[in-house]
Design a protein around this motif. Sequence first.
Motif, PDB file in Angstrom:
ATOM      1  N   PRO A  17       0.836  -1.206   0.000  1.00  0.00           N
ATOM      2  CA  PRO A  17       0.000   0.000   0.000  1.00  0.00           C
ATOM      3  C   PRO A  17       0.872   1.258   0.000  1.00  0.00           C
ATOM      4  CG  PRO A  17      -0.685  -1.532   1.734  1.00  0.00           C
ATOM      5  CD  PRO A  17       0.628  -2.036   1.202  1.00  0.00           C
ATOM      6  N   SER A  18       0.327   2.342  -0.476  1.00  0.00           N
ATOM      7  CA  SER A  18       1.066   3.600  -0.525  1.00  0.00           C
ATOM      8  C   SER A  18       1.463   4.063   0.870  1.00  0.00           C
ATOM      9  CB  SER A  18       0.216   4.677  -1.205  1.00  0.00           C
ATOM     10  OG  SER A  18       0.767   5.953  -0.998  1.00  0.00           O
ATOM     11  N   ARG A  21      -0.577   7.205   2.136  1.00  0.00           N
ATOM     12  CA  ARG A  21      -1.928   7.080   2.670  1.00  0.00           C
ATOM     13  C   ARG A  21      -1.937   6.701   4.146  1.00  0.00           C
ATOM     14  NH1 ARG A  21      -4.971  10.008  -0.216  1.00  0.00           N
ATOM     15  NH2 ARG A  21      -6.663   9.133   1.046  1.00  0.00           N
ATOM     16  N   LYS A  22      -0.935   5.936   4.590  1.00  0.00           N
ATOM     17  CA  LYS A  22      -0.915   5.492   5.984  1.00  0.00           C
ATOM     18  C   LYS A  22      -1.011   6.678   6.937  1.00  0.00           C
ATOM     19  CE  LYS A  22       2.018   3.259   9.451  1.00  0.00           C
ATOM     20  NZ  LYS A  22       3.284   2.545   9.729  1.00  0.00           N
ATOM     21  N   PHE A  24      -1.838   9.769   6.192  1.00  0.00           N
ATOM     22  CA  PHE A  24      -3.063  10.527   5.925  1.00  0.00           C
ATOM     23  C   PHE A  24      -4.220   9.917   6.703  1.00  0.00           C
ATOM     24  CE2 PHE A  24      -7.006  10.950   3.433  1.00  0.00           C
ATOM     25  CZ  PHE A  24      -7.124  12.327   3.415  1.00  0.00           C
ATOM     26  N   ASP A  25      -4.307   8.592   6.713  1.00  0.00           N
ATOM     27  CA  ASP A  25      -5.393   7.910   7.428  1.00  0.00           C
ATOM     28  C   ASP A  25      -5.284   8.131   8.937  1.00  0.00           C
ATOM     29  OD1 ASP A  25      -6.370   6.997   5.029  1.00  0.00           O
ATOM     30  OD2 ASP A  25      -5.449   5.020   5.180  1.00  0.00           O
ATOM     31  N   GLN A  28      -6.556  11.529   9.684  1.00  0.00           N
ATOM     32  CA  GLN A  28      -8.009  11.618   9.558  1.00  0.00           C
ATOM     33  C   GLN A  28      -8.724  11.134  10.822  1.00  0.00           C
ATOM     34  OE1 GLN A  28      -8.599  13.698   6.935  1.00  0.00           O
ATOM     35  NE2 GLN A  28     -10.087  12.326   6.031  1.00  0.00           N
ATOM     36  N   VAL A  38      -0.443  15.522   2.528  1.00  0.00           N
ATOM     37  CA  VAL A  38      -1.117  15.288   1.253  1.00  0.00           C
ATOM     38  C   VAL A  38      -0.803  16.407   0.271  1.00  0.00           C
ATOM     39  CG1 VAL A  38      -3.350  14.918   0.124  1.00  0.00           C
ATOM     40  CG2 VAL A  38      -2.950  14.042   2.433  1.00  0.00           C
TER      41      VAL A  38
END
Length: 394
Positions: A17-18, A21-22, A24-25, A28, A38
């Motif tokens: 997985p990118s 994104r880890k 970023f998640d 969030q 981002v």
Amino acid sequence: MIDYDKILNSKIKEMKPSGIRKFFDIAQEMEGVISLGVGEPDFKTPWIIRQEAIGTLEKGKTCYTANAGLLELREEISAYFQRKIHTHYDPKSEIIVTVGGSEGIDLCIRCLVEAGDEVLVVEPSFVCYKPIVSICGGVPVVIETKEENEFRLTAEELREKITDKTKLLVLPYPNNPTGAIMRREDLEEIAQVLKETDIMVVSDEIYCELTYGGQHCSIAEIEGMRERTIVINGFSKSFAMTGWRLGFLGGPREIVSQMLKLHQYAIMSSPTTSQYAAAKGLRCCDKDVEKMRNEYDQRRRFVVDGFNKIGLDCFTPQGAFYVFPCIKSTGLSSAEFCEKLVYSKKVAVVPGDAFGECGEGYIRVSYAYSLNHLREALKRIEEFLGDLKNGNIQ
């Protein structure tokens, strides 16, 4: 019971997985987090573009366009290429409107790469190139760029990696994550190496409008390179149109005609409303793009100065909207630094090794955020460094 492990494509299962994104998640899911992770402009899409989209919807212009895109838009893209990189592409046969720059990259690699072909990927760089090559059965061959060379690709580094299996070079400048650019003289030296071969180039120029202190130069401009280069670009970064999902590419008609077939079967055509809006943007929004670039430039200088002041050496980027400070002095790996920072100070950045192994020891920080946002983030990072030094963070 179905054994999905046997059914799934093994190359997809092997894909990681990118790393972007880890974090970023994580951001969030946490309250009070300042995310610098981002690469998304904090500007609204210029009103004249939004207004055009609203108008076309009101008029019911919601049908499919030609597979390659609205001719009106392709003509504007052709004029844009001529204006910006002094290179002509026939709007009827050498341009495709894509679903973001990402689809353009995918089209290029899938149409050119077969099993066993080697693809040279300059790193640190965006995360998608190597996985797409691998899905095609190709072999990614990494060329590691160095901070002492301002993360530029040198002709010597390129020549060392070329073999009789090399099919393609991915040239991602202005660069994500480093903000590096290639000067005309650099590209001329690269071109001299490539002219001795049949190697094609995918030139990912999505950040071309965000070049500071000079004008962007495309390798397609260099004598003899247009015929072996596909230029990727789009509206997400320069026009603050990330959610509109619109990009474009230009290249030799012999290759673009084959890419169009794949585009037809996979996509049909790009979003119609976005295409009408983008055509308006190309005609009318040069001043809006310049205004955003000037604001990014101010943030760039602020962030570079800020990192250097708090003790993290920071290369001065000349493009895009990222800085790539070195965190080796902390003794932490890139992942450790980012995890401890987000959980202790609620600042999310991305580990440098998400962009290739040579990114270890660095972090990527986006400055596509307000100065107040950046100022508070730097304050928290300085506090984090102090806590690390005093042994307050384990």
